[in-house]
Design a protein around this motif. Structure first.
Motif, short mmCIF file in Angstrom:
data_model
loop_
_atom_site.label_atom_id
_atom_site.label_comp_id
_atom_site.label_asym_id
_atom_site.label_seq_id
_atom_site.Cartn_x
_atom_site.Cartn_y
_atom_site.Cartn_z
N UNK A 141 30.62 116.60 22.01
CA UNK A 141 30.10 116.34 23.36
C UNK A 141 31.21 115.92 24.32
N UNK A 142 32.25 115.27 23.79
CA UNK A 142 33.34 114.79 24.65
C UNK A 142 34.24 115.92 25.15
N UNK A 143 34.11 117.10 24.58
CA UNK A 143 34.92 118.25 25.01
C UNK A 143 34.34 118.95 26.22
N UNK A 144 33.07 118.70 26.52
CA UNK A 144 32.34 119.55 27.46
C UNK A 144 32.84 119.47 28.88
N UNK A 145 33.14 118.26 29.35
CA UNK A 145 33.56 118.12 30.75
C UNK A 145 34.81 118.96 31.03
N UNK A 146 35.74 118.97 30.10
CA UNK A 146 36.96 119.76 30.29
C UNK A 146 36.73 121.26 30.22
N UNK A 147 35.55 121.65 29.74
CA UNK A 147 35.19 123.08 29.68
C UNK A 147 34.27 123.49 30.82
N UNK A 148 34.03 122.57 31.75
CA UNK A 148 33.18 122.89 32.89
C UNK A 148 31.70 122.83 32.61
#
Length: 333
Positions: free
Chosen positions: A212-219
């Motif tokens: 879930x913590x990867x999502x922001x950086x993936x837009x």
């Protein structure tokens, strides 16, 4: 013309009134009968925990539903059962729903969980960042098309310009086997489903990163539901109160599981946790995954994630469609 004796007329009128009252009461009783909904689940899956809470506390009947749980052997069996009409609802991911809709089916999705996998490492293993994974042995649950793995690959490509498939030694296997091999020292890191990551955490392992913590950086905005309750739009149109009642019962069960440690103690035998640390890790992992936001929020997150997955996984994953099929996320609740 013959006239009825007043006493006979009174008795007859009273009989009609009584019959009307009885039939009216029977009509209300029939109308109040709960609608049976058959839910197909994996016998040892985490969904069974929530369904047990629903039935134990009578939440299904409180919301006008009689829940019938059908235990099935694996994920493919649940899909076959839904398609064959043996069950009304299953739990699966929105990628499957989108592909089915592209093929002409009318299945639709309501978020069940935002619990995501984690990349687990040893606290003394020397891996402190994703950059340290170069040359390491990584175990990945499922296959090369697992959503969490694809999101991790996409994140590493964007942030480090590195393809994990090329820079690390990757092994795909079943979740329990990966945990075993990791604890035996045959793997340096393991990307596993949330409940298996929780079991590792209870044994002292640590998450390098939560998916879930990867999502922001993936837009991807907000939090991403990974799996959900799936049913046909025909069912929702024919029995709208039952479908909404089931979702309401699910939300009520999740609210109880969010706040009651005693309920988790009752569920312990069902979770397979053999000690307090494992039960606590499973409890906290489940609670982090309870869906937040509205159906519109889920739609936005899923659409954005679909684009990332389509780019990384290609047609083998998403088929010929460049975007999420319309109607994949149900807006009826």
């Amino acid at each position: 013309m013959n006239r009825l004796h007043p006493r006979v007329l009174l008795a007859w009128s009273f009989g009609l009134l009584l019959a009307g009252l009885l039939l009216g009461g029977l009509g209300r009783a029939v109308a109040a009968e709960p609608t049976v909904l058959r839910v197909g689940v994996l016998k040892f899956g985490t969904v069974s925990w929530e369904l047990d809470v629903i039935r134990y506390h009578g939440l299904d009947r409180q919301y006008g539903v009689a829940l019938e749980v059908v235990e099935l052997a694996n994920k493919d069996a649940t899909a076959i059962a839904l398609q064959g009409g043996a069950v009304d609802i299953i739990v699966t991911d929105w990628l499957w729903v989108s592909r089915q809709r592209d093929a002409g089916a009318d299945y639709t999705f309501v978020a069940y969980s935002e619990a995501s996998g984690a990349l687990m490492v040893r606290p003394d293993g020397g891996i402190r960042s994703l950059g340290d994974l170069a040359g390491k042995r990584i175990g990945v649950a499922g296959s090369a098309l697992d959503k969490s793995w694809l999101l991790l690959r996409a994140h590493t490509q964007r942030t480090a310009g590195r393809e994990l498939m090329d820079s690390a030694r990757v092994v795909f296997a079943a979740p329990p086997l990966l945990n075993e091999k990791f604890l035996q020292g045959e793997l340096d890191a393991v990307l596993n489903f949330w409940q298996y990551a929780a079991r590792l955490q209870a044994q002292g392992m640590v998450p390098l990163v939560q998916v879930q913590d990867l999502l922001a950086g993936l837009g991807v905005p907000g939090r991403l539901p990974l799996i959900g309750y799936v049913f046909s739009e025909r069912l929702a149109a024919a029995r709208p109160d039952a479908v909404r009642g089931f979702i309401a019962a699910s939300r009520a069960a999740q609210a109880l599981l969010r706040t009651s440690d005693a309920e988790w103690a009752r569920l312990q035998p069902l979770t397979g946790a053999t000690d307090a640390a494992t039960l606590a890790a499973l409890r906290e992992g489940y609670r982090r995954g309870i869906p937040s936001g509205s159906a519109a929020d889920h739609q936005a997150a899923i659409q954005a994630a679909y684009r990332v997955l389509a780019e990384t996984g290609g047609a083998v994953l998403v088929g010929k469609s460049a975007g999420l099929a319309p109607g994949t996320v149900w807006q009826g609740w």
